[in-house]
Structures are given as structure tokens and as C-alpha cells.
Write an enzyme that holds these catalytic residues in place. Structure first.
Site, PDB file in Angstrom:
ATOM      1  N   GLY A 102       0.818  -1.195   0.000  1.00 37.26           N
ATOM      2  CA  GLY A 102       0.000   0.000   0.000  1.00 37.26           C
ATOM      3  C   GLY A 102       0.861   1.258   0.000  1.00 37.26           C
ATOM      4  CB  CYS A 103       0.095   4.684  -1.067  1.00 36.34           C
ATOM      5  SG  CYS A 103      -1.540   4.871  -0.326  1.00 36.34           S
ATOM      6  CE1 TYR A 104      -1.663   8.193   4.079  1.00 37.30           C
ATOM      7  CE2 TYR A 104      -3.433   6.596   3.832  1.00 37.30           C
ATOM      8  CZ  TYR A 104      -3.009   7.909   3.912  1.00 37.30           C
ATOM      9  OH  TYR A 104      -3.925   8.927   3.830  1.00 37.30           O
ATOM     10  CB  THR A 105       2.122   0.047   3.504  1.00 37.20           C
ATOM     11  OG1 THR A 105       0.730   0.140   3.368  1.00 37.20           O
ATOM     12  CG2 THR A 105       2.485  -1.048   4.420  1.00 37.20           C
TER      13      THR A 105
END
Lengths: 346, 346, 346, 346
Positions: free
Chosen positions: C149-152
């Protein structure tokens, strides 16, 4: 206190109207009508009303509202108001319609541009076009007021003095207008998504926007002629504001200061029209206010006059002018409750 | 009518103050002081005042202003106000200082964080920290009021009930705050250029922002301890608004509804603090208003409490609170002239 | 040439992927799958492809695609990919899944956070978590890659060196992350409308965002412990970019230059991780690129370390990393086709 | 490899040029000249170049650069290039000037509109106006290329087919153009501050913008006549992009599909001009690319044709076209290094 109700209170224009009415010293809000949000607290839909307003949205029956309200504002998609309003209702309350149904006097033009049948030909005649600066006397005695469109208000106020004084070739008018995204309403469409319209500009409905015949109708009143103009709207990545540039060929030679004087004279009694002199209007100076700012430019190289008009589309272009109309109808000082200074930078 | 003057009226906070004072029913603006724009009409600098205000900016002599004003607002960079204000002036007028000079009680902390000498140690003691919700009684009798910073107001109001009730580990506080670009003021710096900050976000002065000791001072009043917290501000591509998330470790187990009740009780008499329940604050719902919205969240997985606070940095975080202070000092209803509903979408 | 297909090509991540693949020197796009836009030219949906791409969207049958493609990218809402991918398909093609279905190794955690049943427990074990910088060797031989994921991506890269070196209290981690609006996808929801999110910031899903367990899983690999962290995302009014601030308590005293060296060493072979030294990352410097910028700050007053990470959510946070994974799998230079310099100001 | 240098590399156009040249497969950047930032690393000024570029800005001596460069790009305020470039320099290197000094063939018009003396009348004749689509053959052999202005490129490409085919009244042309804020450059002026131009639109220099005579000159080449047109630029709150609407009266009746065919034929060999058919151009579809998108509309009600043109002001309107010119001069495939697909949403 004037008892006011709003039908269609959860759209952007409706909400702005409620915000203004909530702080209007002579108004009490009776009912907020909203089919889509019936049963919900208005402050749950719009968090800015938290602790301020306890109204719950209702599926409004206009007959009931007419009985308990001195004025009912309609902020609805076109085609609905013309079915709702009847002689019976107008005997009980004033109607100020922010939609398009009662703006165009020629029913054929309405049906042609809106591509739908009109449901109320008789009341169309009675309805007064609520551009306060031009029709104040008729508004005063009206039962049914057709509040003008946003682009329309800005364009007509920009061009009226020139047309009235026969200074331009009426067939040469081009209006290139730009609007913030609230002009597209609160309905969910792909093109109004943040990442679809942010950081981009586009023109749309070139020569085909429904505000075109409205501007033609009102400017036509000044010279009795039928004519066509070219109107182009744009979507600009900002929440609010309309900037309209009107171009026309001059029929007489006139100096810029003469032209400025002519406008000053035309609008000398108008609190909400400001002539900005050598500084051209920008939407930031009117945003959040009921003003229409107008600037003038003559291009001698091409013999054109350019009029720059700026308004807040949700205030002077919708809710603010609706309240201005209400103030006129109820014989209040016209600026009561709408005498805002544009907030900046916001 | 209260005679009010503003020194430093052409910055964003100063301008917002003038806008509010212009529509305040009990105020008359005497003088607008501005060194940079002396001799210019205020409405030439800010086009929103066209036709509304005729004041010309002056190089203000605070002694003269003190003689003819009931209150003088200072909206100046730090280091100037502390030179200007004297006992003599305070005998003639009330001073509400929107700058930083009189906020910190400990002169060493001031000189350390502001990297400059303080010029007015004696008045520092007298000055009242103008966070209305916490120091109302002292404000009422004050001659010199230090209006709090924007981040500060939001952060202190967010955390005060928790600190007072000893529910969090005071040494665990982290505040992650986000501000619109008006927070950087109107001065011309590269980083405030449109294309430099549009469409980007950054953190700055992590752990080093000057609002840090102000928050520590005020929260420390509740528990008598010295402590340090970590404060991080961000620049967000929007004109206005502050959102501050405060994180802390809970020292006692508490249910979310208990916590909400505790906040409700703490702020039960406060018109301008709104608890938003399960809906978290967003800056759009406070922008253009004097409200501080507060939401609460408990994360049982990590035993943290998160407090979300939102204000308009130029209103509750500057000009609005300054007028709220004035209203208290002059014994007016505290919300006079600042009872705005956030305008939306704007 | 690598034959590549995309299923779910009309969302923002899918479109970005297609844009990159179109200019990738070793790739030919076979099929663009899109249920919603089946039968429409891709360039009619996204005008940027006018004259560039003639593909028509198809309702893609993954079995057919597997036969004619060397790699199939999935850019779909969670819960779909886990039904689509089978052993049979993996025998014919490589799968790079941009969605969440194969990221979490613990099926209970998946089902708990995603509130749905997982349809493919066996392949879950085989799937490799495609954070290139941490799992390159496994990716090289993988048939099924779960793109992070992006935030991840931003959070894990920010914290990995600290966790690995046991420098922080693992239970003290707070991540306060901010994302542009494309992070919410292209689906039509009220909160993604321009005028609803423009000029405002909000936090959402505090402590409840689905990227939380993904970060915990990956950081946990470094120290073998189960632990919980607090993750808070925000919506920022900009199209793109993620800025994540990670806060943690230091367990050892360390100087900032030592810490910077430790990060330099950890990422010494990583082209797409840039350590920005004393300048803190800003999203504008990574937007349009595949870089993850990382800055470090120690706050001795509170004994905290703050790590500032910035990525482009659609590139390093989605499509760019997917292509980076593809490059690894097909043994190409890892930066082939994704070696962009951030375009500025854009 | 082509050895290229840039003088004025730290403005927005210069930086964009460097970004393109850095990834151009046939170019090596020799020197980055910048008076304001001499001695600073380019990557310290523009963080997007971190780890990518080690150049340090130099006060560039054009003579030295001419010796060691195959091409020197000038991205300077007007009035400087005309002093710098000499016959001697042109014997050693190619000059591509992104500024205005060599664009206008009539020195009186230059001196009149730019209100300054021209320093290089002889070279003015030799300079080739670098609008690639119209002057490709002359560009091929040029030593000195005057890269067109941003508004100019978009306006000329929009109108050329109509003027060439004598379909419009040349004296009726009105161009209403809108630009993002990077068009104003990187210089610090109040009006380019974020909070001054965000969320507002304005027209400026109505009929007085310096791109006006440039458009007149180039369109005049098609019909041999002197004529005047009315050009109005606007500032739009977005980083990039130009949308220009050109209005003119038709002199012959023509159907929209005939008109579309005529444009297709005119631009049939032009890779970077795209005709968008019934969909009107929007800046988002060209942003980050070298395309000029053109859409056509006939308004039979008023007998006007409206041409909608869109470009990225920093690419096709500056740096991209400069590289396109370089490619022509050095006999490379014209799209080498500039064949970008617009990145979206960005």
C-alpha cells in the site's frame, strides 16, 4: 420576524441561503426541506452548523409551508418549481425561486434550451425577474420572483449600461465567463471530483449554456431588439466566484473616463455594484460578499470595449440576491443581513 | 462606541481584524497604522474594502493613538511591541497584542526561543495571556492582553481537560499540527510563493517552533510541573485553517463516552468550543468562524488518546480571539461581532 | 518484449501503470481490462492518451490474459483478486497485485481488518510482499507479488533501519501520515468532490486504517515481536503525494549524524531511497517520481526521533513500485522505465 | 552526445529544460548558468534533483560556454540575450533563446511593446522564429532560434489554419487566454504569493500583453496583411497549463466536420498537435506533455468560430519546444526526449 422556509436546502445555494437567513436580524427559519436528506439533522450534513441549528430536514409539502411561512425559497433543479407553485400558494406566501423555471418569459425559448415542457405558463407572465438593480420596482410588489442565474447576474450588470446607451454593436457581444466548481452544484458527477478538476481549466457548453437566452432577454429589454450573443463558460479550480469578460465592438468613439462616468451614473444608487476604476475586478475581492465588481477597458487598437465583472456565484449569483429580493419585498433596508465584506484570504 | 485602532493593519491578521471591527456593532475604527503602506488607502491594498472604508494607512505613533483610542490592537512581528508599550500608554488605553512579545512569562524562555532580548520585563508580569476560555476573569481587568498564537490556541484547548484531570502522561505529548499558508504571513518569501507551496505538503521546524513553550507554559499551569512536549507544524496547500492532532499516553483506563462527558463538562459554558462527538473536526467547518472544534478518539491497541482540534488560524487563532478579548474587557456579550457561521464551500 | 496486461486499468493507479508501461522500453501492453468501461476506448476515458493509444477496454478473463501475457497486473478493490488468482494461472503468468488481498500473511488479521473472508489461503503463503528494498531476493523468484500500500511503503521504509537496529521503543511508534486526494481512488463519493475537500484538511480512520497491520507485519519481521502502532491518515487538498511523520521514543542516545550514517548504510544500494540530510522531505520533490525521500530529526527535549518520509502515492506507492517489481522479476535494470525526475512545479 | 548548456537555469522554464535534458538520450549538460544562485548546487535549489545531478550553478560567460557547448539555451528576462549573443558566438555554437529578444522582426514593435532599446538589430534578421510546426525548414539551418512565448504558441497553432485558408475576418479575432501561475515566473512579487492568487481568478494586461504583437506577426505571414487582434490573459489558480479560446467571425459558411478536416489536413504531419474532435481540450490532458490540443466549435447563432487550444506552458510553451527545436537542428527524431504522456491526476 419574517417566517422563511427553504425547499432544497441541502444544495450549495440552499445551504448558503440558510447561513445568511440564520444571521438575518429579521428572519426566522421555519422549515428546511430536503428530499434527499429527510430526517437528518441539517448540522449532520453540514458540520458548520454544529451547535448552531437544530433543524431536521423534512420532505416539504409546499402547501403546508405556504400556510406557515411569509416567504418560501425554492432551490431546486429546473422543472420542479414550475409544477409546485400555484395561484393558491401565491395567495398565502411569497415565492423566491432560485431555479430557472420562471426566468425566461418566452416559453418556446425555455422549452428549447431546457429541452423540457414548461408546466406553468400562466404564472410565467406574473413572475418578476429578480435582478434587483434592474427590476426593483416590480420586485417590490411581486408574489413570485425568479432569482437570476449566476453567470447571468454578472453578465447583465456588466453590459446593461452599454446596451442601454446604445454604445456597442449588440450583435458583436462575446461573453467569456469563468466559474468556480460550486457552480456545478453538489450533485455527484465524475467531472466534479477533486482530482478531475483540480489543477486544470476547461471551457464547456460553448454557445450552448442555458444562461445565454436569459442574458439576451434582459439586455434586449433595453433596446427592443432580438439578438444573439455568444456565451462561453469555463470551470476554474477554485470553490467560488465568477469572472465574466464581456467583449463588444464600440459603435461610437468614447474615452475611458467618459465610459467610467456613464457606469457610475447608471449605478449611482446601487450599493451592491462597485466600479473599480483602473483596477480590474478579481474574484477574491467579492468572494463571500454580495457585491458585483465591474471594471472597464477600451482597446483602441481593435475598437473593442471589455467589461470585467466579478461576483460570488453563491451570494450575488444566488443566495445573497435571493435575500436582497426578500428585503425589497418586505420593505427592509436592502442590505440587511447581506452587508458582508469579502473575507480574505479565504 | 469603542474607539479602536490597529497598528500593523496590513498583514493578514491585521486585515482580518479590521474586517471584523468594521462590522462590529459597538466599534468605530480610529486609525489604521502601517509603516509599509503609509499614505495609501486601505482599500487600494485590499480591494475587498472598495467603497466600504476610506481610511488611509498612517505611520502610527502609539502615544497619539493611546490618547484617542479606547483600545489599540498590535499586529506586529515579535520584538516591536515590547518596545512600544509603556506604563504611560497603559494608563490611557487597553492594549491587545496579537504578537508574541507578552505571551511567555519566563523571560529566559522567551529570549532563548526568540533569540532576542526582551525589552519590557516589568510589563511581562502584568500582561494577561488572552486565551479567553482559560483566563476570562483575568482578561476582564487586564490593561495588556497577550493574544495567543494560532497553533497554541488550538493545542491548549485540545489538551487542557486531559491535563487538568491528570489523565495522560504529560511527558508523552506529541502535537502534529497542520496550517494553511496564511499562517506564514504576508511577507514575501520564496516558500510562500504559489507554485512553491501549491500541491505539496511539508513539515517544518520539527520540535523547534516557537509556539512550543507557549503550549508548555499554559498546560503546565494545570499540573504545576515543568515538562516538555514535541510539537511539529506542517504547511498545507490551503489558505486557512489549523488542524492539530494531539497524541498522549493514557494513565488511566477511560471509555470514550466518559472522556466526551469530561470535555463537555470542562467546556460547558464555552460558546466557541464545540465538541463534535463521533464526527472528527475538519477545518472546513470552522473556516471563517471563531469556533474551536474538538473531537476525541481512544486507541486501545496502543493505549493512546488522540485529540483532534480545528480552528481558523486568522479568527480564533488571531483576530477573532482578539475581538473576543476586547468584548470581555469592555463587558460586551462575548460573541458580539464574531458570531459567524463558517461559510461553505469557500 | 514483455507482454503485459492490466486488470482494473481505469482507476487512478491502473491508469498510472498504463502510462508507465506505455513508455517502458521492454514492455508491450496486451490488454486493458475494465469492467466499468468495457467497450470504450481508453483514450476516451483519459484524454491524455489521445493519438497515443488505441486500446479498447475489455471485460478481462484472467485465464485468457494469463495465456497471452508474461505478466498481469491487478488493480482492483480488495476481495476480488483473491478469487481470481489460481495455481493454474500462476503456472502461465506472473501476477503483480496492487490490491490488498495478498499482503497480510496472517489470515485472521486480514479478515479482521478487512471485515471479509479471504478466498485463497494457500496462495497467501506463496505471495511475496513486494516492497522491493526489503524483499528483492524473494521477489526475483516470485510468481505472485503483493504490491504494498501507499502509506505502508512510506512508513516501512521510514522506520525499518531504526527497528532493525533496535534503537526505538517499538511500542511507542506513532505515524501521522498525510495523503493527496488520488489516494481515495476514482470512485464517486461525496467526500471526494472538489468543493468538499478543497481548502480543508481532515484526519480519518484514526487508529483504524487498514494499512496499520501491514506496517506492523513488516516492521515485526525485524525484531520478531508482535506489537501495535498508532497510524493516523489525513486527507490533504492536493492531487498527489504522501508525507508520513513517524514518531518514536529512542532507547539509546544517538547523535543525528550517527543516525544519518546508519540510514545511509541501510539504504546504500537503494537507488529509489534518498536521504535528504538536513533538508526535510516535501512531497513536491518526489511527485511524479519513484523516489522515497527520508529525513531524520532527533528531539533531545523529549527523547524522540522523528522520521519524515515522502513518496508519490501513485508511483512508489502503487504503479511505479509495481513496475519496479516487474523489472526485478524479469531481470531488468531495476530502474528501467521508472527513472523519473519529479516534475516541478506541477 | 550533444553538449548543452543553459543560462538562466534556475527559473521555472530553465529548470524544466534541465529536467528534460537530463533524461534526453542524446544530450549531456555541460554548464548550468545562474547569476542568482552561483556557487550553489542545483539540487539544493531544486530538491527533485537530489542524488541525480551534481552540477553547481555558475556565473556563465557565454563565450566560454560557446566554446565547450554544441548548443546554449538562454532562459533570461528580456533585454539580456540581445546583449549577449554575437556573431562570434554563433560561429561556435547554436543558440536557442527562450526569451523575447529575437522573436519580433519589426524592431519598432519590439521597442514599443517592451519599452526598451533593442541591442542587436543585425541578428534579429537572422533569428528564426522557433514555432516548430510552422518554421521547421528554417529552424533546421538556423544558428539562432527565438523560442516562442507560451500564450503565443497556443494562440498561433489555434488560428493558423483559419487564417491561412482565409475563413475568418482577420480583424475580428479575440483571444481570451488563461494561464497557471508558473507563467508569472519564479520572481518574488506580491501577486504570485500563494494566498494572493489561490482561490481567485483575474484578467490582467487586457489588450496590452507583450505576446500580442508576436501572434499578429506570425498570423500575418499567412495573409500578408497588417492587422490587430485583442488578446486578454488571465491568471488561474493552478501551477501549469494554458487554455486559450480564440473567437473570430466566419467569412464563409462552413460545417464543423469540414472545419475539422481542414485542421486535420493542416496538421497531418504534426506529432505534437492533437485535434480532439467533439471533446474540447482541457489543460489536464496536456500537462506534463509537449502536445498542443485543439478543439473547434462553430456557433451558427452568432456566426462565430471558437478555437480551444491547450498546452503546458512550461513544455510546449517553453522548455519542451526548445528541445523540439534542438532536435530539429541536430537532425534527431523530433520527439526524442519529449515524448511524454501527460501525467494524471497530478
Amino acid at each position: 420576524m419574517i417566517k422563511a422556509s427553504v425547499i432544497g436546502g441541502t444544495g450549495y445555494a440552499g445551504q448558503e441561503l440558510i447561513r445568511i437567513l440564520m444571521r438575518h436580524p429579521e428572519v426566522e427559519i421555519v422549515t428546511v426541506g430536503s428530499r434527499s436528506y429527510a430526517g437528518q439533522k441539517f448540522s449532520d450534513i453540514y458540520g458548520n452548523y454544529e451547535n448552531i441549528m437544530n433543524h431536521v430536514c423534512e420532505v416539504a409539502d409546499i402547501k403546508e409551508l405556504a400556510e406557515k411561512s411569509d416567504v418560501v425559497f425554492l432551490a431546486l433543479p429546473h422543472g420542479i418549481a414550475s409544477k409546485m407553485v400555484t395561484e393558491e400558494i401565491l395567495m398565502q406566501t411569497k415565492i423566491i425561486d432560485l431555479g430557472a423555471d420562471f426566468r425566461l418569459k418566452d416559453i418556446d425559448i425555455y422549452e428549447d434550451w431546457y429541452n423540457t415542457e414548461h408546466h406553468n405558463k400562466s404564472l410565467l407572465k406574473e413572475a418578476v425577474y429578480g435582478l434587483c438593480e434592474l427590476h426593483r420596482d416590480d420586485i417590490r410588489d411581486a408574489r413570485l420572483i425568479a432569482n437570476p442565474g449566476c453567470y447571468t447576474t454578472c453578465s447583465i450588470l456588466s453590459l446593461a449600461p452599454l446596451v442601454k446607451n446604445d454604445l456597442i454593436d449588440i450583435n458583436s457581444i462575446i461573453i467569456d465567463a469563468k466559474s468556480g466548481v460550486t457552480g456545478a452544484g453538489r450533485g455527484m458527477v465524475q467531472t466534479s471530483m477533486y482530482s478531475e478538476c483540480n489543477e486544470s481549466i476547461k471551457a464547456y457548453k460553448i454557445g450552448e449554456h442555458r444562461h445565454t437566452p436569459e442574458i439576451e432577454q434582459e439586455l434586449g429589454l433595453f433596446n427592443g431588439k432580438n439578438f444573439n450573443l455568444l456565451f462561453t463558460p469555463h470551470l476554474v479550480p477554485m470553490n467560488r466566484g465568477i469572472l465574466a469578460l464581456s467583449y463588444a465592438t464600440l459603435t461610437k468613439s468614447i474615452a475611458i473616463n467618459e465610459l467610467q462616468e456613464l457606469y457610475k451614473d447608471f449605478y449611482k444608487d446601487e450599493y451592491f455594484v462597485r466600479l473599480t476604476g483602473d483596477r480590474m475586478p478579481e474574484t477574491r475581492w467579492v468572494k463571500g460578499s454580495n457585491y458585483c465588481d465591474i471594471g472597464l477597458k477600451i482597446d483602441t487598437r481593435t475598437n473593442h470595449v471589455v467589461i470585467v465583472g466579478a461576483i460570488d456565484n453563491l451570494i450575488k449569483g444566488a443566495a445573497g440576491q435571493a435575500v436582497q429580493n426578500m428585503n425589497i419585498v418586505f420593505d427592509l433596508d436592502e442590505k440587511t443581513g447581506i452587508d458582508f465584506i469579502a473575507d480574505f484570504p479565504i
